[in-house]
Design a protein around this motif. Structure first.
Motif, PDB file in Angstrom:
ATOM      1  N   LEU A 107       1.019  -1.233  -0.183  1.00 31.02           N
ATOM      2  CA  LEU A 107      -0.026  -0.050  -0.124  1.00 31.02           C
ATOM      3  C   LEU A 107       0.933   1.112  -0.004  1.00 31.02           C
ATOM      4  O   LEU A 107       0.471   2.216  -0.769  1.00 31.02           O
ATOM      5  N   ALA A 108       1.990   1.163   0.651  1.00 31.25           N
ATOM      6  CA  ALA A 108       2.964   2.493   0.658  1.00 31.25           C
ATOM      7  C   ALA A 108       3.497   2.744  -0.753  1.00 31.25           C
ATOM      8  O   ALA A 108       3.723   3.754  -1.077  1.00 31.25           O
ATOM      9  N   THR A 109       3.723   1.570  -1.536  1.00 28.32           N
ATOM     10  CA  THR A 109       4.216   1.944  -2.782  1.00 28.32           C
ATOM     11  C   THR A 109       3.274   2.473  -3.691  1.00 28.32           C
ATOM     12  O   THR A 109       3.489   2.910  -4.538  1.00 28.32           O
ATOM     13  N   LEU A 110       2.128   2.098  -3.597  1.00 30.35           N
ATOM     14  CA  LEU A 110       0.845   2.517  -4.240  1.00 30.35           C
ATOM     15  C   LEU A 110       0.693   3.786  -3.904  1.00 30.35           C
ATOM     16  O   LEU A 110       0.168   4.531  -5.051  1.00 30.35           O
ATOM     17  N   HIS A 111       0.861   4.200  -2.743  1.00 30.43           N
ATOM     18  CA  HIS A 111       0.511   5.498  -2.566  1.00 30.43           C
ATOM     19  C   HIS A 111       1.565   6.785  -3.089  1.00 30.43           C
ATOM     20  O   HIS A 111       1.310   7.820  -3.252  1.00 30.43           O
ATOM     21  N   GLU A 112       2.671   6.240  -3.354  1.00 32.25           N
ATOM     22  CA  GLU A 112       3.565   7.007  -3.918  1.00 32.25           C
ATOM     23  C   GLU A 112       3.360   7.368  -5.334  1.00 32.25           C
ATOM     24  O   GLU A 112       2.978   6.473  -6.323  1.00 32.25           O
ATOM     25  N   THR A 113       3.262   8.651  -5.693  1.00 28.22           N
ATOM     26  CA  THR A 113       2.886   9.065  -7.203  1.00 28.22           C
ATOM     27  C   THR A 113       4.140   9.384  -7.796  1.00 28.22           C
ATOM     28  O   THR A 113       5.017  10.063  -7.745  1.00 28.22           O
ATOM     29  N   PRO A 114       3.840   8.845  -9.245  1.00 25.12           N
ATOM     30  CA  PRO A 114       5.017   9.182  -9.954  1.00 25.12           C
ATOM     31  C   PRO A 114       5.082  10.836 -10.443  1.00 25.12           C
ATOM     32  O   PRO A 114       4.125  11.209 -10.363  1.00 25.12           O
ATOM     33  N   SER A 115       6.287  11.153 -10.539  1.00 23.19           N
ATOM     34  CA  SER A 115       6.373  12.433 -11.133  1.00 23.19           C
ATOM     35  C   SER A 115       6.387  12.602 -12.461  1.00 23.19           C
ATOM     36  O   SER A 115       7.262  12.555 -13.421  1.00 23.19           O
ATOM     37  N   ALA A 116       4.871  12.924 -12.827  1.00 24.93           N
ATOM     38  CA  ALA A 116       4.474  13.129 -14.197  1.00 24.93           C
ATOM     39  C   ALA A 116       4.383  14.630 -14.581  1.00 24.93           C
ATOM     40  O   ALA A 116       3.823  15.158 -13.506  1.00 24.93           O
ATOM     41  N   ASP A 117       4.696  15.011 -15.572  1.00 23.95           N
ATOM     42  CA  ASP A 117       4.394  16.425 -16.095  1.00 23.95           C
ATOM     43  C   ASP A 117       2.845  16.837 -16.210  1.00 23.95           C
ATOM     44  O   ASP A 117       2.082  15.747 -16.647  1.00 23.95           O
ATOM     45  N   ILE A 121      -0.089  15.019 -18.725  1.00 25.78           N
ATOM     46  CA  ILE A 121      -1.556  14.500 -18.190  1.00 25.78           C
ATOM     47  C   ILE A 121      -2.496  15.343 -18.905  1.00 25.78           C
ATOM     48  O   ILE A 121      -3.594  14.742 -19.316  1.00 25.78           O
ATOM     49  N   GLU A 122      -2.407  16.581 -19.102  1.00 26.76           N
ATOM     50  CA  GLU A 122      -3.547  17.492 -19.751  1.00 26.76           C
ATOM     51  C   GLU A 122      -3.701  17.161 -21.246  1.00 26.76           C
ATOM     52  O   GLU A 122      -4.921  16.925 -21.460  1.00 26.76           O
ATOM     53  N   GLU A 123      -2.586  16.978 -21.658  1.00 29.18           N
ATOM     54  CA  GLU A 123      -2.730  16.609 -23.014  1.00 29.18           C
ATOM     55  C   GLU A 123      -3.449  15.070 -23.291  1.00 29.18           C
ATOM     56  O   GLU A 123      -4.153  15.027 -24.321  1.00 29.18           O
TER      57      GLU A 123
END
Length: 137
Positions: A107-117, A121-123
């Motif tokens: 669960l701790a690894t799932l909560h880490e958010t990847p650093s995506a621009d 994401i908007e595109e």
């Protein structure tokens, strides 16, 4: 037709003459003209020996790497792959059942958010036709 006899006609000389004792002294004369030292002979195989050995070594290495990797796969990789395949093809398992089986580390690894621009994401969201469906999920 007139009859022709070879023995009766006068002989015509060819114009070539051979010196006396030419054939008796021929082999001795040729042996005298040969060089005393033998020339050094380098075969093509020995000249390119290193290149052939290098090509053979690269070929053997290229063919043996997949075999080496298949023998020394860790059991963890095989287990993870088989578990993922099993879970992907089981329609009766819900995501709530899967979540209940996760441990605290998972669960701790799932909560880490990847650093995506944010721009990427908007595109993606602008190109996606089912934006409302994605928000509902």
């Amino acid at each position: 037709m007139k009859e022709f006899k070879v023995d009766n006609e006068p002989k015509i000389s060819s114009g070539f003459s051979i010196p006396e004792n030419y054939f008796e002294n021929f082999s001795a004369k040729i042996l005298q003209e040969l060089p005393k030292e033998e020339p050094k002979v380098i075969s093509l195989y020995q000249k390119r020996k290193r290149l052939l050995f290098a090509a053979a070594a690269i070929l053997i290495l290229a063919l043996s790497l997949p075999i080496y990797n298949s023998f020394f796969k860790t059991a963890e990789e095989i287990d993870n792959t088989s578990i993922e395949n099993y879970l992907a093809f089981q329609p009766n398992i819900t995501q709530y059942e899967l979540i209940s089986e996760l441990e605290a580390e998972d669960l701790a690894t799932l909560h880490e958010t990847p650093s995506a621009d944010k721009e990427i994401i908007e595109e993606h969201l602008l190109k996606e036709d089912n934006l409302e469906q994605l928000l509902l999920e």
